[in-house]
Design a protein around this motif. Sequence first.
Motif, PDB file in Angstrom:
ATOM      1  N   ALA A 139      -4.669   8.393   3.853  1.00  0.00           N
ATOM      2  CA  ALA A 139      -4.526   8.668   2.421  1.00  0.00           C
ATOM      3  C   ALA A 139      -5.496   9.766   1.993  1.00  0.00           C
ATOM      4  CB  ALA A 139      -4.778   7.389   1.621  1.00  0.00           C
TER       5      ALA A 139
ATOM      6  N   PHE B  16      -3.704   5.858  -9.672  1.00  0.00           N
ATOM      7  CA  PHE B  16      -4.509   5.112  -8.707  1.00  0.00           C
ATOM      8  C   PHE B  16      -4.940   3.774  -9.296  1.00  0.00           C
ATOM      9  CE2 PHE B  16      -5.042   9.169  -6.451  1.00  0.00           C
ATOM     10  CZ  PHE B  16      -4.864   8.737  -5.149  1.00  0.00           C
TER      11      PHE B  16
ATOM     12  N   PRO C 160      -7.895   2.253  -3.693  1.00  0.00           N
ATOM     13  CA  PRO C 160      -7.472   3.302  -4.621  1.00  0.00           C
ATOM     14  C   PRO C 160      -8.575   3.752  -5.569  1.00  0.00           C
ATOM     15  CG  PRO C 160      -6.459   1.191  -5.182  1.00  0.00           C
ATOM     16  CD  PRO C 160      -7.094   1.027  -3.842  1.00  0.00           C
TER      17      PRO C 160
ATOM     18  N   VAL D 223      -2.139   1.374  -8.937  1.00  0.00           N
ATOM     19  CA  VAL D 223      -2.032   0.842  -7.572  1.00  0.00           C
ATOM     20  C   VAL D 223      -3.038  -0.298  -7.378  1.00  0.00           C
ATOM     21  CG1 VAL D 223      -2.327   1.351  -5.114  1.00  0.00           C
ATOM     22  CG2 VAL D 223      -1.151   2.987  -6.595  1.00  0.00           C
ATOM     23  N   ALA D 224      -4.259  -0.114  -7.902  1.00  0.00           N
ATOM     24  CA  ALA D 224      -5.279  -1.166  -7.796  1.00  0.00           C
ATOM     25  C   ALA D 224      -4.807  -2.434  -8.517  1.00  0.00           C
ATOM     26  CB  ALA D 224      -6.603  -0.676  -8.380  1.00  0.00           C
TER      27      ALA D 224
ATOM     28  N   LEU E 230       0.335   3.691  -2.702  1.00  0.00           N
ATOM     29  CA  LEU E 230      -0.875   4.493  -2.571  1.00  0.00           C
ATOM     30  C   LEU E 230      -0.546   5.852  -1.957  1.00  0.00           C
ATOM     31  CD1 LEU E 230      -3.999   4.542  -2.795  1.00  0.00           C
ATOM     32  CD2 LEU E 230      -4.063   3.686  -0.455  1.00  0.00           C
TER      33      LEU E 230
ATOM     34  N   ARG F  13      -8.279  -3.714  -3.688  1.00  0.00           N
ATOM     35  CA  ARG F  13      -8.370  -2.972  -4.943  1.00  0.00           C
ATOM     36  C   ARG F  13      -9.365  -1.820  -4.875  1.00  0.00           C
ATOM     37  NH1 ARG F  13     -12.216  -7.713  -6.738  1.00  0.00           N
ATOM     38  NH2 ARG F  13     -10.836  -8.740  -5.299  1.00  0.00           N
TER      39      ARG F  13
ATOM     40  N   LEU G 236       0.819  -1.208   0.000  1.00  0.00           N
ATOM     41  CA  LEU G 236       0.000   0.000   0.000  1.00  0.00           C
ATOM     42  C   LEU G 236       0.856   1.264   0.000  1.00  0.00           C
ATOM     43  CD1 LEU G 236      -2.678  -1.197   2.540  1.00  0.00           C
ATOM     44  CD2 LEU G 236      -3.054  -0.726   0.119  1.00  0.00           C
TER      45      LEU G 236
ATOM     46  N   VAL H 149       1.469   8.020  -4.402  1.00  0.00           N
ATOM     47  CA  VAL H 149       0.582   8.649  -5.389  1.00  0.00           C
ATOM     48  C   VAL H 149      -0.158   9.828  -4.758  1.00  0.00           C
ATOM     49  CG1 VAL H 149      -1.497   8.312  -6.781  1.00  0.00           C
ATOM     50  CG2 VAL H 149       0.310   6.592  -6.798  1.00  0.00           C
ATOM     51  N   ALA H 150      -0.646   9.639  -3.530  1.00  0.00           N
ATOM     52  CA  ALA H 150      -1.371  10.718  -2.846  1.00  0.00           C
ATOM     53  C   ALA H 150      -0.467  11.921  -2.629  1.00  0.00           C
ATOM     54  CB  ALA H 150      -1.915  10.215  -1.516  1.00  0.00           C
TER      55      ALA H 150
END
Length: 197
Positions: A177, A45, A71, A48-49, A17, A68, A14, A20-21
Amino acid sequence: MIEYPFLAGWAGLLAPLFVVAAGYGRYARAPGERRLLQLGAGCAFGAVAVLLMAMPLRIADGVIVDMRAVPVALAAAFLGLRGGAVALFMAIAMRLWIGGIGTGAGIAALLFGAIAGFAWSQETRPAERSARDYLQLAAMVSLGLWTIVLLPTQAAIGVLTAALPLVLLNMLVLPPAAFLLDGARMPPVPRRLRATL
């Protein structure tokens, strides 16, 4: 039975995640084409999933569980319809490629997560959101576990054994997140004010 050491390693996946955030925060306030930012972040996102689905927790033959929907829900909540749709499309495509008896339930969970994230964004105001609101988002996404009714009985029972760890991970991961993404949308603190703090 669920292997908790595996869950710990899986939780480490994770990390992207949060990357990316944080990355979204770097560019969200920058001048530029807003649509391109939303589409690019939606792809991130979605990736990431896909990564989370590439390392699933297998609890029965052909039945997998993963995070999944997290994100995808965040994309729908913070990137609008465009970014959310991109992340959702990528996640659904990956789930279809994986296949198995849980495909229908998996896609339903993704759709539910996207709807929950978008509905949450419409019912809350960024400037007024609190820890309670972020926890509410995590709880809404966790309700996607209802999709186990679409599984065969034995498979549904198997998924139930993973329900508590999944909900706990949702409650631990989603709020921080979401807080990061909300911070990205806030205007930066002026230098003068920052110097006085």
